[in-house]
Design a protein around this motif. Structure first.
Motif, PDB file in Angstrom:
ATOM      1  N   GLY A  42       0.823  -1.208   0.000  1.00 11.92           N
ATOM      2  CA  GLY A  42       0.000   0.000   0.000  1.00 11.92           C
ATOM      3  C   GLY A  42       0.850   1.249   0.000  1.00 11.92           C
ATOM      4  O   GLY A  42       0.566   2.218  -0.720  1.00 11.92           O
ATOM      5  N   ALA A  43       1.898   1.255   0.814  1.00 13.26           N
ATOM      6  CA  ALA A  43       2.803   2.411   0.846  1.00 13.26           C
ATOM      7  C   ALA A  43       3.455   2.628  -0.508  1.00 13.26           C
ATOM      8  O   ALA A  43       3.565   3.771  -0.990  1.00 13.26           O
ATOM      9  N   ALA A  44       3.871   1.551  -1.137  1.00  9.11           N
ATOM     10  CA  ALA A  44       4.524   1.656  -2.441  1.00  9.11           C
ATOM     11  C   ALA A  44       3.564   2.178  -3.498  1.00  9.11           C
ATOM     12  O   ALA A  44       3.941   2.989  -4.363  1.00  9.11           O
ATOM     13  N   ALA A  45       2.308   1.730  -3.439  1.00 10.26           N
ATOM     14  CA  ALA A  45       1.315   2.188  -4.412  1.00 10.26           C
ATOM     15  C   ALA A  45       1.068   3.684  -4.273  1.00 10.26           C
ATOM     16  O   ALA A  45       0.963   4.410  -5.269  1.00 10.26           O
ATOM     17  N   THR A  46       0.992   4.163  -3.029  1.00  9.43           N
ATOM     18  CA  THR A  46       0.815   5.605  -2.829  1.00  9.43           C
ATOM     19  C   THR A  46       2.036   6.371  -3.314  1.00  9.43           C
ATOM     20  O   THR A  46       1.912   7.386  -4.019  1.00  9.43           O
ATOM     21  N   ALA A  47       3.224   5.902  -2.955  1.00  5.77           N
ATOM     22  CA  ALA A  47       4.452   6.593  -3.353  1.00  5.77           C
ATOM     23  C   ALA A  47       4.557   6.708  -4.867  1.00  5.77           C
ATOM     24  O   ALA A  47       5.027   7.730  -5.399  1.00  5.77           O
ATOM     25  N   ALA A  48       4.092   5.688  -5.572  1.00  6.73           N
ATOM     26  CA  ALA A  48       4.169   5.704  -7.035  1.00  6.73           C
ATOM     27  C   ALA A  48       3.330   6.815  -7.642  1.00  6.73           C
ATOM     28  O   ALA A  48       3.621   7.289  -8.745  1.00  6.73           O
ATOM     29  N   THR A  49       2.296   7.264  -6.929  1.00 11.55           N
ATOM     30  CA  THR A  49       1.439   8.337  -7.446  1.00 11.55           C
ATOM     31  C   THR A  49       2.035   9.723  -7.207  1.00 11.55           C
ATOM     32  O   THR A  49       1.496  10.715  -7.708  1.00 11.55           O
ATOM     33  N   LEU A  50       3.109   9.787  -6.453  1.00  6.25           N
ATOM     34  CA  LEU A  50       3.654  11.084  -6.049  1.00  6.25           C
ATOM     35  C   LEU A  50       4.853  11.522  -6.857  1.00  6.25           C
ATOM     36  O   LEU A  50       5.222  12.702  -6.829  1.00  6.25           O
ATOM     37  N   VAL A  51       5.476  10.595  -7.569  1.00 12.61           N
ATOM     38  CA  VAL A  51       6.797  10.875  -8.138  1.00 12.61           C
ATOM     39  C   VAL A  51       6.776  11.943  -9.223  1.00 12.61           C
ATOM     40  O   VAL A  51       7.820  12.535  -9.528  1.00 12.61           O
ATOM     41  N   GLN A  52       5.621  12.230  -9.804  1.00 11.15           N
ATOM     42  CA  GLN A  52       5.577  13.296 -10.802  1.00 11.15           C
ATOM     43  C   GLN A  52       5.674  14.678 -10.153  1.00 11.15           C
ATOM     44  O   GLN A  52       5.943  15.669 -10.843  1.00 11.15           O
ATOM     45  N   HIS A  53       5.462  14.735  -8.833  1.00 14.53           N
ATOM     46  CA  HIS A  53       5.481  16.020  -8.128  1.00 14.53           C
ATOM     47  C   HIS A  53       6.669  16.180  -7.201  1.00 14.53           C
ATOM     48  O   HIS A  53       7.136  17.302  -6.958  1.00 14.53           O
ATOM     49  N   THR A  54       7.167  15.067  -6.630  1.00 21.62           N
ATOM     50  CA  THR A  54       8.183  15.170  -5.590  1.00 21.62           C
ATOM     51  C   THR A  54       8.927  13.858  -5.462  1.00 21.62           C
ATOM     52  O   THR A  54       8.527  12.835  -6.039  1.00 21.62           O
ATOM     53  N   ALA A  56       9.599  10.588  -3.588  1.00 17.77           N
ATOM     54  CA  ALA A  56       8.736   9.792  -2.712  1.00 17.77           C
ATOM     55  C   ALA A  56       9.432   8.496  -2.343  1.00 17.77           C
ATOM     56  O   ALA A  56      10.106   7.876  -3.172  1.00 17.77           O
ATOM     57  N   GLN A  57       9.258   8.096  -1.099  1.00 18.25           N
ATOM     58  CA  GLN A  57       9.851   6.862  -0.605  1.00 18.25           C
ATOM     59  C   GLN A  57       8.807   6.098   0.191  1.00 18.25           C
ATOM     60  O   GLN A  57       8.103   6.681   1.030  1.00 18.25           O
ATOM     61  N   ALA A  58       8.689   4.808  -0.044  1.00 14.53           N
ATOM     62  CA  ALA A  58       7.780   3.945   0.709  1.00 14.53           C
ATOM     63  C   ALA A  58       8.567   3.175   1.757  1.00 14.53           C
ATOM     64  O   ALA A  58       9.635   2.612   1.455  1.00 14.53           O
ATOM     65  N   VAL A  59       8.044   3.141   2.983  1.00  9.42           N
ATOM     66  CA  VAL A  59       8.720   2.457   4.083  1.00  9.42           C
ATOM     67  C   VAL A  59       7.706   1.609   4.832  1.00  9.42           C
ATOM     68  O   VAL A  59       6.636   2.107   5.219  1.00  9.42           O
ATOM     69  N   ALA A  60       8.028   0.344   5.054  1.00  6.55           N
ATOM     70  CA  ALA A  60       7.183  -0.507   5.888  1.00  6.55           C
ATOM     71  C   ALA A  60       7.440  -0.165   7.348  1.00  6.55           C
ATOM     72  O   ALA A  60       8.595  -0.116   7.793  1.00  6.55           O
ATOM     73  N   CYS A  61       6.375   0.095   8.104  1.00  7.72           N
ATOM     74  CA  CYS A  61       6.544   0.497   9.504  1.00  7.72           C
ATOM     75  C   CYS A  61       5.304   0.152  10.299  1.00  7.72           C
ATOM     76  O   CYS A  61       4.191   0.529   9.930  1.00  7.72           O
ATOM     77  N   ASP A  62       5.492  -0.558  11.400  1.00  7.34           N
ATOM     78  CA  ASP A  62       4.434  -0.768  12.381  1.00  7.34           C
ATOM     79  C   ASP A  62       4.601   0.316  13.431  1.00  7.34           C
ATOM     80  O   ASP A  62       5.525   0.272  14.255  1.00  7.34           O
ATOM     81  N   VAL A  63       3.725   1.310  13.411  1.00 10.33           N
ATOM     82  CA  VAL A  63       3.897   2.470  14.282  1.00 10.33           C
ATOM     83  C   VAL A  63       3.703   2.139  15.750  1.00 10.33           C
ATOM     84  O   VAL A  63       4.052   2.941  16.622  1.00 10.33           O
ATOM     85  N   GLY A  64       3.141   0.979  16.049  1.00 15.14           N
ATOM     86  CA  GLY A  64       2.978   0.560  17.430  1.00 15.14           C
ATOM     87  C   GLY A  64       4.244   0.012  18.051  1.00 15.14           C
ATOM     88  O   GLY A  64       4.242  -0.375  19.222  1.00 15.14           O
ATOM     89  N   VAL A  65       5.326  -0.018  17.283  1.00 11.32           N
ATOM     90  CA  VAL A  65       6.623  -0.503  17.765  1.00 11.32           C
ATOM     91  C   VAL A  65       7.601   0.663  17.718  1.00 11.32           C
ATOM     92  O   VAL A  65       7.946   1.161  16.645  1.00 11.32           O
TER      93      VAL A  65
END
Length: 264
Positions: A42-54, A56-65
């Motif tokens: 999911g992160a990678a899919a979102t990042a792919a939509t941003l590269v025409q503007h800025t 973008a980097q996708a990172v896997a992260c469990d924010v509860g850790v």
């Protein structure tokens, strides 16, 4: 604050409000957006939509850790030199009333509240050292009011609001700007997937994630604390403060309507 040339981290960026916020932020031409999500795809899919503007980097992260949040921030600093904006957006909603198991309470505590603490520990000192920054967090209207079904959600979202207030009080004089997002119903996978038969009950006033993202950018520019995509929430908070017993009675009526829709 303007987002142009800023380095931004968004958690929960793989879908819903987080993904919409990433896309909206990208329109402001930031230096970089780091899209963090437990769901790497999911992160990678979102990042792919941003590269025409800025960048973008996708990172896997469990924010509860906490170690994963620290690694997320340190990775951004190592690559881009700093973090200017941190949007602690990831959240969860779990079912259950008094019967909710301790594991559900702990997971909601970790993701809905402690993830914000972990993020602030990681980014606020370097933001202050750099002259300031912006810490955004997603709570919920439930954090200002309540939630008629889920105590784990209501309590942890109250905590998220309280922590954002504390940050603003204690670090505002050091250049830290803080805003807390408190929407009602938003058409996200979390809400639509979890609510089942109550979807029709929630349709009135439901917003699209893109509408929420537009409101977030407006508030960042204004540098005010509460982000209320549903402005009526401010009225509900005033009613609660003015006569809490009457407000509790109204909430019991809302709960009765919910039970009726579920056939309980």
């Amino acid at each position: 604050m303007e987002l142009k040339d800023k380095v931004i981290i968004v958690t929960g960026g793989g879908s819903g409000i987080g993904a919409a916020a990433c896309r909206r932020f990208a329109q402001e031409k930031p230096a970089a957006i780091i899209v963090a999500d437990r769901n790497q795809a999911g992160a990678a899919a979102t990042a792919a939509t941003l590269v025409q503007h800025t960048t973008a980097q996708a990172v896997a992260c469990d924010v509860g850790v906490e170690a994963e949040v620290q690694a997320l921030v340190q990775g951004a600093i190592q690559r881009f030199g700093r973090v200017d904006v941190f949007f602690a957006n990831a959240g969860i909603a779990l079912p259950g009333g008094l019967d909710a198991p301790n594991e559900s309470w702990q997971r909601c505590w970790d993701v809905n509240l402690m993830a914000h603490v972990y993020a602030a520990r990681a980014v606020v000192p370097q933001m202050v050292a750099n002259g300031g920054g912006y810490f955004l967090s997603t709570a919920s209207a439930a954090g200002l009011l309540s939630h008629v079904d889920s105590p784990t959600y209501a309590v942890t979202k109250h905590g998220a609001v309280a922590f954002a207030e504390w940050l603003a009080i204690n670090h505002g004089h050091e250049g830290l700007r803080v805003s807390c997002l408190c929407p009602q119903g938003v058409r996200t996978p979390m809400l639509m997937g979890a609510e089942g038969d109550r979807k029709s009950f929630l349709q009135d006033g439901m917003l699209e994630p893109e509408q929420v993202a537009d409101e977030i950018v407006k508030v960042i520019r204004a540098e005010t604390f509460l982000i209320l995509p549903h402005p009526e929430v401010a009225d509900y908070v005033r009613h609660k403060a003015n006569d809490i017993d009457r407000w509790l009675g109204g909430m019991r009526k809302v709960k009765a309507k919910s039970r009726a829709l579920l056939g309980q």
